[in-house]
Design a protein around this motif. Sequence first.
Motif, PDB file in Angstrom:
ATOM      1  N   UNK B  86       0.803  -1.224   0.000  1.00 58.14           N
ATOM      2  CA  UNK B  86       0.000   0.000   0.000  1.00 58.14           C
ATOM      3  C   UNK B  86       0.841   1.282   0.000  1.00 58.14           C
ATOM      4  N   UNK B  87       1.957   1.364   0.766  1.00 56.28           N
ATOM      5  CA  UNK B  87       2.763   2.588   0.674  1.00 56.28           C
ATOM      6  C   UNK B  87       3.282   2.852  -0.737  1.00 56.28           C
ATOM      7  N   UNK B  88       3.630   1.769  -1.460  1.00 56.20           N
ATOM      8  CA  UNK B  88       4.121   1.948  -2.828  1.00 56.20           C
ATOM      9  C   UNK B  88       3.013   2.502  -3.724  1.00 56.20           C
ATOM     10  N   UNK B  89       1.780   2.037  -3.490  1.00 50.44           N
ATOM     11  CA  UNK B  89       0.661   2.553  -4.291  1.00 50.44           C
ATOM     12  C   UNK B  89       0.452   4.034  -3.986  1.00 50.44           C
ATOM     13  N   UNK B 249      -8.340  10.417  -6.035  1.00 47.54           N
ATOM     14  CA  UNK B 249      -9.185   9.309  -6.484  1.00 47.54           C
ATOM     15  C   UNK B 249      -8.408   8.002  -6.482  1.00 47.54           C
ATOM     16  N   UNK B 250      -7.108   8.056  -6.810  1.00 49.08           N
ATOM     17  CA  UNK B 250      -6.298   6.835  -6.752  1.00 49.08           C
ATOM     18  C   UNK B 250      -6.262   6.282  -5.332  1.00 49.08           C
ATOM     19  N   UNK B 251      -5.977   7.152  -4.369  1.00 46.72           N
ATOM     20  CA  UNK B 251      -5.789   6.666  -3.003  1.00 46.72           C
ATOM     21  C   UNK B 251      -7.121   6.249  -2.384  1.00 46.72           C
ATOM     22  N   UNK B 252      -8.173   7.064  -2.608  1.00 51.73           N
ATOM     23  CA  UNK B 252      -9.456   6.730  -1.983  1.00 51.73           C
ATOM     24  C   UNK B 252     -10.033   5.452  -2.574  1.00 51.73           C
ATOM     25  N   UNK B 253      -9.960   5.311  -3.915  1.00 55.37           N
ATOM     26  CA  UNK B 253     -10.552   4.104  -4.509  1.00 55.37           C
ATOM     27  C   UNK B 253      -9.638   2.903  -4.340  1.00 55.37           C
ATOM     28  N   UNK B 254      -8.322   3.133  -4.442  1.00 58.76           N
ATOM     29  CA  UNK B 254      -7.413   1.990  -4.431  1.00 58.76           C
ATOM     30  C   UNK B 254      -7.131   1.476  -3.045  1.00 58.76           C
ATOM     31  N   UNK B 255      -7.002   2.379  -2.078  1.00 56.96           N
ATOM     32  CA  UNK B 255      -6.495   1.946  -0.778  1.00 56.96           C
ATOM     33  C   UNK B 255      -7.518   2.050   0.338  1.00 56.96           C
ATOM     34  N   UNK B 256      -8.177   3.206   0.452  1.00 53.68           N
ATOM     35  CA  UNK B 256      -9.012   3.388   1.639  1.00 53.68           C
ATOM     36  C   UNK B 256     -10.179   2.399   1.662  1.00 53.68           C
TER      37      UNK B 256
END
Lengths: 131, 496
Positions: B86-89, B249-256
């Motif tokens: 996840x940190x890499x993303x 949008x990357x972080x909210x959709x991909x990780x959160x």
Amino acid sequence: MEVLLDHYVEAVSILLFVIGFNLLLFDKNLIKKIMGLNIMDTGVYLFLASMGYIEGRLAPVFNGVSTNPADYVNPIPAGLVLTGIVVSVSVTAISLALTVRLYKKYHTLNLDEVYRIIREEEKKEEKEERK
Amino acid sequence: MDFVQNFPMLSIILSFISVVICSLVPRKVGRYYTMIVNVIVCAMGVTMIIYTAQHGSFNYSMGHFPAPYDNEIRIGILEAILASLFPIIIMLSILGGMDSLEKDVNEKKERFIYVLLNLVQVAIIAMIYTNDVFTAYVFLEISTLASIGLVMIKDKGHTIAAAMRYMIFNLVGSGLFLIGNVLLYATTGYLSMEYIKVALEALQAAGGHQPIITLTFALITLGLGIKSGLFPFYFWMPDTYGEATTTSSCVVSGIISKGYIILLFKYMYRTFGLDLIVSTHMPTILFVLGVLGMIFGSFSAISQKKLNKMVAFSSAAQIGYIYMGLGMGGYGLVAAIFQVICHAIMKPLLFVSSASLIKTAHGKEDFVSLRGVGRKNVVAGVTFTIGALSMVGFPVFAGFVMKFLFVEASVAPTLPKWQMILAVVALVVSTLLNTLYYIRTVMTIFRPKANNERSTRAWPPFSATLSMAGFALLNFAIGTSTAFVDVLEQGLHLLG
């Protein structure tokens, strides 16, 4: 009925939770929604606090009165309530900030009205693009 | 105790300190500092993968008291894999969103996005490692607050309205999750996941406690489901993901949204135990909702006229896959955890490359304006195609392995007949719909101009190229590695 009277704290906290939940989910006014959030959280904290309290026991602060742990109430629920209050304060703060922003842009607190204005703006944009 | 065992704790503390540092330093320093922290946290995660592979999983106590009184974190191989990925993303999302940040966000406010990204990192890593239900709640709220901030940082009317809707759904979810946790504490008297499991098993054996166990699990599942976008609670998705700036949008959709699902995994395996879960009948409900989400999410995506919103809506279908896997149990759980990782890589790739394509089309998002942009902006066009092919389930990409695992899970003999049929039908229909709208988009962006004009090349900035290449490479690596699924399966078994 007797069950309700015996567990009136639980009954009240569930009632508060349901009232708050309904306000948060179904009310159109943003300020009322935030109030609902706080009422809902209060219900949960009441439930937690009532669980931690046993009548006749001491507060969980050691002051030389008794060394027997059974004389004190459980401190964990109080700690949880405190943590929960901190969380709900910060959530309330950010919700109010967001509401102020939204009000400045659209001059209304009604969420349906906001979405209606947005839809109209989008339609206008589409028309302009077609031209 | 080995020194290495402190790494998970150190990675949480390092991210926490970075939150403070990023609020003080200028934006450019904050940007590179955050990326360095991402790499360090990832390195710590990789160390934990190696350590847990050699020595097995362990509990790390945060205080000086023995287990039930103490707040613990628990480190296993699955947690270590997620905490290193996840940190890499997050780092690649910063790289990919850099040039749209300058357009979308006020220069004076840009440093706050790095504050929020560090906060997301804290929350996600704590949620992955935690062994305590109340800690889980606190960090769940932190991630909620951080994600609302990420959405609203692009200070436009639409974005704020989207953030508002997202926040209301999130608060409803948090409330349900909180009351579920409190009930769990009231019935068992523990906050530590392992002790709750033992106590719940004893209650189940004693009999008569089934209603409260079912209610508790239903509340927790519903809360996490609303927060992560389970059908029919996904209507906040297109606005939230589609309107925010690219990094958000990357972080909210991909990780959160994945953080909440990982928490659900932890509750299923560690707090309730899989046997108890089956007795609550919630898996069947999750299965049905997941299948409905797969199909309706795809239909909603088809009807979108804007590229970003289409990519955002396809998340609803992808989350549906995860819940279908959770509902199937058995091998479906392996497929679900694979899809968690797979979607965390595919979706940011699509968001970054579609943002680059939209930029080439001078900010126009509709499909008519996007005709032929892939010929101008070849890099983004190719990476978007890779993402789209992965979504469709083309071999050598992660999406293919995901679909393969779901098919394998749905033909398992332990599954009831109706579930088997429904799962296969849903997989086929959703793949067809996916193919329809993704391949249509790919054909649109590579369509030649009518008047044979030679299109001028437009190269995306180096940072975005690096980000897209990174995501595509990760996608390819997971899609071709055969050992990865086995490691995940092993990690899941160790979770329980």
